[in-house]
Design a protein around this motif. Structure first.
Motif, PDB file in Angstrom:
ATOM      1  N   MET A   1      44.300  71.964  64.228  1.00 48.02           N
ATOM      2  CA  MET A   1      43.432  72.898  63.691  1.00 48.02           C
ATOM      3  C   MET A   1      43.623  72.924  62.141  1.00 48.02           C
ATOM      4  O   MET A   1      44.266  73.519  61.486  1.00 48.02           O
ATOM      5  CB  MET A   1      44.177  74.456  64.050  1.00 48.02           C
ATOM      6  CG  MET A   1      43.890  74.767  65.499  1.00 48.02           C
ATOM      7  SD  MET A   1      44.454  76.375  65.986  1.00 48.02           S
ATOM      8  CE  MET A   1      45.786  75.942  66.875  1.00 48.02           C
ATOM      9  N   PRO A   2      42.877  71.887  61.645  1.00 46.38           N
ATOM     10  CA  PRO A   2      42.849  71.477  60.312  1.00 46.38           C
ATOM     11  C   PRO A   2      42.466  72.644  59.284  1.00 46.38           C
ATOM     12  O   PRO A   2      43.121  72.817  58.006  1.00 46.38           O
ATOM     13  CB  PRO A   2      42.045  70.294  60.034  1.00 46.38           C
ATOM     14  CG  PRO A   2      41.195  70.374  61.161  1.00 46.38           C
ATOM     15  CD  PRO A   2      41.804  71.084  62.339  1.00 46.38           C
ATOM     16  N   CYS A   3      41.773  73.505  59.419  1.00 49.71           N
ATOM     17  CA  CYS A   3      41.158  74.303  58.524  1.00 49.71           C
ATOM     18  C   CYS A   3      41.537  75.762  58.863  1.00 49.71           C
ATOM     19  O   CYS A   3      41.649  76.630  57.975  1.00 49.71           O
ATOM     20  CB  CYS A   3      39.681  74.406  58.405  1.00 49.71           C
ATOM     21  SG  CYS A   3      38.797  75.271  59.445  1.00 49.71           S
ATOM     22  N   GLY A   4      42.168  76.028  60.033  1.00 48.65           N
ATOM     23  CA  GLY A   4      42.790  77.323  60.328  1.00 48.65           C
ATOM     24  C   GLY A   4      41.755  78.483  60.115  1.00 48.65           C
ATOM     25  O   GLY A   4      42.186  79.671  59.508  1.00 48.65           O
ATOM     26  N   ASN A   5      40.435  78.155  60.665  1.00 47.45           N
ATOM     27  CA  ASN A   5      39.568  79.290  60.639  1.00 47.45           C
ATOM     28  C   ASN A   5      39.134  79.594  59.046  1.00 47.45           C
ATOM     29  O   ASN A   5      38.574  80.713  58.776  1.00 47.45           O
ATOM     30  CB  ASN A   5      39.993  80.613  61.260  1.00 47.45           C
ATOM     31  CG  ASN A   5      38.980  81.317  61.724  1.00 47.45           C
ATOM     32  OD1 ASN A   5      37.662  81.077  61.803  1.00 47.45           O
ATOM     33  ND2 ASN A   5      39.168  82.571  61.765  1.00 47.45           N
TER      34      ASN A   5
ATOM     35  N   ASP B   1      35.188  76.594  59.150  1.00 46.25           N
ATOM     36  CA  ASP B   1      34.408  76.381  60.337  1.00 46.25           C
ATOM     37  C   ASP B   1      34.156  74.693  60.680  1.00 46.25           C
ATOM     38  O   ASP B   1      33.158  74.583  61.058  1.00 46.25           O
ATOM     39  CB  ASP B   1      33.118  76.982  59.922  1.00 46.25           C
ATOM     40  CG  ASP B   1      32.834  78.308  60.399  1.00 46.25           C
ATOM     41  OD1 ASP B   1      33.871  78.895  61.382  1.00 46.25           O
ATOM     42  OD2 ASP B   1      32.079  78.976  59.936  1.00 46.25           O
ATOM     43  N   CYS B   2      35.359  74.169  60.612  1.00 44.96           N
ATOM     44  CA  CYS B   2      35.386  72.535  60.649  1.00 44.96           C
ATOM     45  C   CYS B   2      34.845  72.184  62.083  1.00 44.96           C
ATOM     46  O   CYS B   2      34.549  71.270  62.462  1.00 44.96           O
ATOM     47  CB  CYS B   2      36.572  71.987  60.289  1.00 44.96           C
ATOM     48  SG  CYS B   2      38.063  72.387  61.379  1.00 44.96           S
ATOM     49  N   GLY B   3      35.284  73.224  62.926  1.00 50.80           N
ATOM     50  CA  GLY B   3      34.925  72.809  64.533  1.00 50.80           C
ATOM     51  C   GLY B   3      35.881  71.910  65.075  1.00 50.80           C
ATOM     52  O   GLY B   3      35.790  71.704  66.324  1.00 50.80           O
TER      53      GLY B   3
ATOM     54  N   CYS C   1      38.598  72.357  66.244  1.00 48.27           N
ATOM     55  CA  CYS C   1      39.617  73.061  67.292  1.00 48.27           C
ATOM     56  C   CYS C   1      38.949  73.470  68.473  1.00 48.27           C
ATOM     57  O   CYS C   1      39.438  74.446  69.025  1.00 48.27           O
ATOM     58  CB  CYS C   1      40.334  74.169  66.542  1.00 48.27           C
ATOM     59  SG  CYS C   1      39.361  75.541  65.988  1.00 48.27           S
TER      60      CYS C   1
ATOM     61  N   LEU D   1      36.514  78.583  69.613  1.00 41.19           N
ATOM     62  CA  LEU D   1      37.393  77.894  68.595  1.00 41.19           C
ATOM     63  C   LEU D   1      38.807  78.282  68.761  1.00 41.19           C
ATOM     64  O   LEU D   1      39.216  79.534  68.756  1.00 41.19           O
ATOM     65  CB  LEU D   1      36.731  78.451  67.163  1.00 41.19           C
ATOM     66  CG  LEU D   1      35.579  77.796  66.482  1.00 41.19           C
ATOM     67  CD1 LEU D   1      35.404  78.384  65.366  1.00 41.19           C
ATOM     68  CD2 LEU D   1      35.529  76.419  66.474  1.00 41.19           C
TER      69      LEU D   1
ATOM     70  N   CYS E   1      41.217  78.078  66.710  1.00 41.73           N
ATOM     71  CA  CYS E   1      41.855  79.054  65.534  1.00 41.73           C
ATOM     72  C   CYS E   1      41.413  80.395  65.534  1.00 41.73           C
ATOM     73  O   CYS E   1      41.979  81.029  64.709  1.00 41.73           O
ATOM     74  CB  CYS E   1      41.479  78.106  64.318  1.00 41.73           C
ATOM     75  SG  CYS E   1      39.837  78.141  63.902  1.00 41.73           S
TER      76      CYS E   1
END
Ligand code: FES
Length: 223
Positions: free
Chosen positions: A188-192, A195-197, A199, A209, A211
């Motif tokens: 979960m790189p961006c933690g919501n 919106d990296c997707g 996860c 998602l 996150c």
């Protein structure tokens, strides 16, 4: 969601994995199955912040479940963000609560134990004996611990199941038709935040998602 700085008080190993104790204000603590993103405040910034799950609560602070990076040492200051995601929801009427971590540390399920005991549920933990023996604090005496081979029998007994199987859910659990949830392990790189997707989890209702909609999902939603 909060952003704050906190000190990692202590680090120890459980069955070869690093577990930590974090200073954490009560209103910033993630509930069971929710998570934080953390990075060391000093030194070169990491490529990605680290995903941190609650693994218990001690009077001194929040226990962080196994997986802390080797570069972190006791006393280090962490920049934190969270809690985010959707965690476990223990049904208030559940009387037979089964916690299943058959393949690895049960740490991420342990925060459910005080909740279940507070509502007078019986609790059984499915866990490999090596991981059980490695826990820094013993389980409450009211909790029964059983080995993974006893999982089929325990499923007949349970009226709520919380599962944590990072290597993938066994068929036995995906085919179970009772009330249950599973913690899905994905990055979960961006933690919501962006919106990296990365996860995304495939569910019966389409892609979700972790996150935001998870990382804990209803077992019946998992494809
Ligand atoms: S971690 Fe980036 S959208 Fe979920």
């Amino acid at each position: 969601m909060h952003t704050w700085t906190a000190r990692l008080i202590e680090i120890w190993e459980e069955n070869g994995a690093r577990v930590g104790l974090l200073e954490c204000p009560a209103d910033h603590r993630p509930s069971a199955g929710r998570c934080l993103l953390g990075a060391a405040r000093e030194g070169p910034p990491p490529v990605l912040p680290h995903l941190l799950f609650p693994g218990g609560l001690l009077p001194e602070g929040l226990v962080l479940a196994p997986g802390l990076p080797l570069s972190w040492q006791p006393g280090i200051e962490l920049a934190l963000r969270g809690p985010f995601g959707s965690g476990f929801h223990l049904p208030p009427k559940a009387r037979h609560v089964l916690l299943a971590a058959p393949q690895h540390s049960p740490r991420r399920l342990l925060p459910l134990i005080p909740l279940a005991l507070a509502q007078r549920s019986e609790v059984t933990l499915v866990c490999h004996p090596d991981f059980l023996a490695a826990l820094s604090h013993p389980l409450p005496p009211l909790v029964e611990a059983i080995p993974p081979e006893a999982l089929p029998e325990a499923l007949d007994w349970a009226d709520y199941l919380a599962a944590d199987c990072p290597a993938g859910l066994p068929h036995l659990l995906t085919e179970w038709r009772g009330s249950g949830q599973a913690l899905i392990s994905v990055p979960m790189p961006c933690g919501n935040l962006a919106d990296c997707g990365a996860c995304a989890v495939n569910t019966r209702g389409g892609w979700k998602l972790a996150c935001k909609d998870g990382p804990v999902f209803d077992l019946r939603d998992l494809a």
